[in-house]
Design an enzyme around this catalytic site. Structure first.
Site, PDB file in Angstrom:
ATOM      1  N   HIS A 156       0.984  -1.045  -0.095  1.00 22.08           N
ATOM      2  CA  HIS A 156      -0.106  -0.646   0.042  1.00 22.08           C
ATOM      3  C   HIS A 156       0.736   1.027   0.046  1.00 22.08           C
ATOM      4  CE1 HIS A 156      -3.590  -3.069   1.207  1.00 22.08           C
ATOM      5  NE2 HIS A 156      -4.585  -1.421   1.099  1.00 22.08           N
ATOM      6  N   ASN A 188       7.972  -4.721   3.262  1.00 18.10           N
ATOM      7  CA  ASN A 188       6.923  -4.093   3.562  1.00 18.10           C
ATOM      8  C   ASN A 188       6.275  -4.873   4.918  1.00 18.10           C
ATOM      9  OD1 ASN A 188       3.931  -3.482   3.345  1.00 18.10           O
ATOM     10  ND2 ASN A 188       3.823  -5.785   1.918  1.00 18.10           N
TER      11      ASN A 188
END
Ligand code: NAG
Ligand code: NAG
Length: 333
Positions: A156, A188
């Site tokens: 994201h 991440n």
């Protein structure tokens, strides 16, 4: 009346974003104004298609559907547009989409404490929420299949955890326009996640935080073979940009990601504080402090081709809060 506060917004925005927002607020006489503007400033002629597009995007009916998002948009973009390429408005964040790389140029969010927790029923994040944004023309769109077996996470840009007040807000962060290929383990799941948590901590502590996130394709020195007329090869060091692309849609894998964070002061009339982070899209050792990735915002602007705060002198907004070293953070209240 959602247009209150526009005076302030227009004051802060300059140049083309000034005009784009101006165009939106004065929808009815837009064409008339555009005509006059072209007579005064030939540049407007060259960007007229973009202005028409933007006008369509800001169609009041579209905005009504999004329920109050017009004022939300001017709120999120208070410090100006970093760039104007393919602007896409979602209900709780705004992004500029890079059709060539199939990853956003930047995603802007405005966070306050109520964004971080559900209002009423629990907001769920689910695997099946990842989906292509069908509003992007198909030949520029990334797809779920591009990420499958690529070895990269669907990372994201606007974090799902920042948009928990409504299921719709959370769902929209799963559009692939807000997703980029990220190294999973060590990035991440770890260092990048820590940076996102840090942004939420700032939000809890100071109440109003603007965060702009995006990819970087960073040049580095590489040895390249160069042949002369006799076909002899010599190795020469050159600056090169190298990045992988994944899937049938050749989605670019950024070499780095940045976040430019603006924290508004709780003190009345206090200057905002700004800092920027630049992290390699690579496994980062778990004992690395995120402050090791503090970066100069001017470097990010230079590499990404973006401009934060629209070229207004940063000292105008930030006074001495513009960090040239990480020490300044300690003095911010
Ligand atoms: C929370 O929900 C209530 C009722 O649905 C609404 O009136 C209120 O504005 C919401 N608050 C936020 C911060 O969205
Ligand atoms: C959010 O996404 C889920 C899964 O795709 C879907 O079932 C749900 O209806 C969506 N909710 C909203 C409010 O968009």
């Amino acid at each position: 009346m959602p247009f209150v506060g526009v005076g302030l917004t227009l004051l802060i925005l300059t140049g083309s974003s000034f005009f784009v927002l101006g165009a939106y607020y004065q929808h009815n006489d837009f064409l008339h104004k555009l005509h006059r503007l072209i007579q005064e400033d030939p540049y407007a002629f060259y960007i007229r298609d973009k202005l028409y597009d933007t006008l369509q995007l800001f169609n009041p009916r579209y905005l009504e559907q999004l329920d109050g998002s017009s004022s939300r948009m001017s709120e999120i973009m208070k410090y100006g547009f970093p760039g104007l390429d393919d602007i896409r408005v979602y209900s709780d964040f705004i992004l500029s989409y890079d059709r060539r790389n199939r990853v956003a140029h930047w995603v802007y969010e405005h966070l306050h404490a109520s964004c971080l927790k559900p209002n009423g029923s629990r907001v769920r994040r689910q695997e099946e929420q990842y989906q292509p944004d069908m509003n992007v023309p198909s030949n520029f769109r990334s797809d779920l299949t591009d990420y499958k077996h690529s070895g990269y996470d669907r990372g994201h840009l606007a974090a799902a955890g920042n948009h928990k007040s409504h299921q719709t807000h959370c769902n929209e962060t799963f559009f692939l326009t807000n997703i980029a290929p990220q190294v999973g383990k060590g990035f991440n799941h770890d260092a990048w996640n820590n940076l996102e948590i840090y942004v939420r901590e700032l939000t809890e502590r100071y109440g109003s935080v603007y965060v702009c996130t995006g990819p970087i394709y960073k040049p580095k020195r590489q040895l390249r073979g160069v042949r002369d007329l006799e076909n002899t090869q010599t190795m020469v060091e050159k600056w090169c940009v190298e990045y992988e692309v994944i899937g049938a849609n050749t989605v670019a894998v950024p070499t780095h990601f940045f976040k430019v964070i603006t924290v508004e002061s709780k003190l009345p009339g206090g200057s905002p504080y700004m800092e920027a982070y630049l992290m390699p899209n690579a496994p980062i050792s778990s004992n690395t402090n995120i402050r090791d990735f503090l970066a100069d915002i001017r470097d990010i602007e230079h590499i990404a081709g973006l401009q934060f705060f629209n070229g207004l002198r940063r000292s105008f907004f930030f006074g001495t809060n513009y960090p040239t070293s990480s020490g300044i953070y300690r003095n911010f209240e």
